[in-house]
Design an enzyme around this catalytic site. Structure first.
Site, PDB file in Angstrom:
ATOM      1  N   GLY A 250       0.733  -1.073  -0.087  1.00  0.00           N
ATOM      2  CA  GLY A 250       0.531   0.193  -0.099  1.00  0.00           C
ATOM      3  C   GLY A 250       0.751   1.261  -0.065  1.00  0.00           C
ATOM      4  CG  ASP A 251       3.272   1.524   2.787  1.00  0.00           C
ATOM      5  OD1 ASP A 251       2.767   1.999   3.489  1.00  0.00           O
ATOM      6  OD2 ASP A 251       4.093   0.970   3.564  1.00  0.00           O
TER       7      ASP A 251
END
Length: 305
Positions: A250-251
């Site tokens: 997600g990052d």
């Protein structure tokens, strides 16, 4: 300049254990110790994609020293505020036990140290990019994200926020450029269950109505949805590949989206780069590099509503 903030950075001890047994001595089959925390992950992927940036945050004890050393060794500028008591956390991640994790608490952050961070952020200038990502230590006020956006409001700084619950909701009135909940986090905010891309669309739009400029919703194997500032909604399935390590995916999506946007100012390109980068990290032992992202990018296809 791009800046990221990680309030509670970590050393991530990532291990796999064959035939894990509770109550028994287990030995690792593989192991890595890497700098962690959502903002740091964003910084590393931005660097991998060719964008210089500075990682801000707090560091305590021997673990804090090691986090800073490793971040700088990767090539990211690290400006961590030293904390005198406690140690930066160690997060144990059991890679092959259904994503099981045991995360440390981290040190207590005093008001004085928080003020030092505010003073650093006061130096940001128009056109700079700021990424606020991840959880905060229990010692910090739960409106810290909101206070930062309020402090920087009107300065022309492009701000991305990757957080959960009230940390995210409370910043929306200041119109962050990008927010990136996953479908479960978005569903929790509105008290619904969101399982497919179609069901995400109305709630991503609701988050825009609450103030977010762009809402990027990650959905793991279901792909992603972007409610963009141009009034369009972009949807894409997940690229095909073998899930190796979901930590930081997600990052990486945030880093990819920002990279695409900063290079071309095109929402579709930013969306495709976000999906490709998040997926490339999920298909990798660690965070994705440029070549891996380019390979996955060729798979990305989106539709526009």
């Amino acid at each position: 300049m791009i800046y990221t903030v990680t309030f509670n950075p970590s050393l991530d001890y990532i291990v796999s254990v064959n035939n894990f047994q509770l109550g028994m001595t287990n030995r690792t089959a593989t192991e890595m110790m890497l700098p962690g925390g959502k903002g740091i992950n964003v910084s590393i992927v931005l660097k991998n994609l060719g964008l210089e940036n500075t990682a801000l945050g707090f560091a305590a004890g021997f673990t804090g020293d090691e986090i800073q050393r490793q971040v700088e060794e990767i090539g990211v500028t690290a400006r961590f505020i030293p904390v005198d008591e406690g140690i930066s956390r160690i997060n144990l991640k059991l890679q092959n036990i259904e994503g099981t994790e045991i995360n440390g608490q981290g040190p207590a952050i005093s008001r004085e140290k928080t003020q030092q961070l505010f003073e650093m952020l006061d130096q940001l200038q128009e056109g700079d990019v700021l990424v606020l990502a991840g959880s905060i230590p229990a010692s910090m006020p739960d409106d810290i994200y909101r206070n930062i956006l309020k402090r920087l409001d009107g300065k022309g700084i492009l701000i991305a926020v990757d957080a959960t619950g009230n940390l995210l909701v409370n910043v929306l009135e200041y119109h962050p450029f990008l927010v990136k909940p996953n479908n479960h986090e978005l569903g929790e905010i509105f008290g619904v269950e969101l399982k497919d891309r179609e069901s995400v669309i109305p709630y991503a739009k609701k988050m825009q109505e609450m103030g977010a400029t762009n809402v990027l919703v990650s959905m793991a194997g279901e792909g992603a949805v972007l409610a963009a500032a141009d009034g369009k909604v972009y949807l894409a399935p997940a690229p095909k590949g073998k899930l190796v390590n979901g930590v930081g995916a997600g990052d990486s999506m945030v880093a990819g989206f920002l990279t695409g946007w900063l290079k071309r100012q095109d929402y579709r390109e930013a969306f495709h780069m976000g999906i490709a980068t998040g997926s490339a990290s999920a298909f990798s032992e660690y965070l994705a590099g440029r070549e891996q992202v380019e390979d996955v990018y060729r798979q990305v296809n989106s539709e526009v509503r």
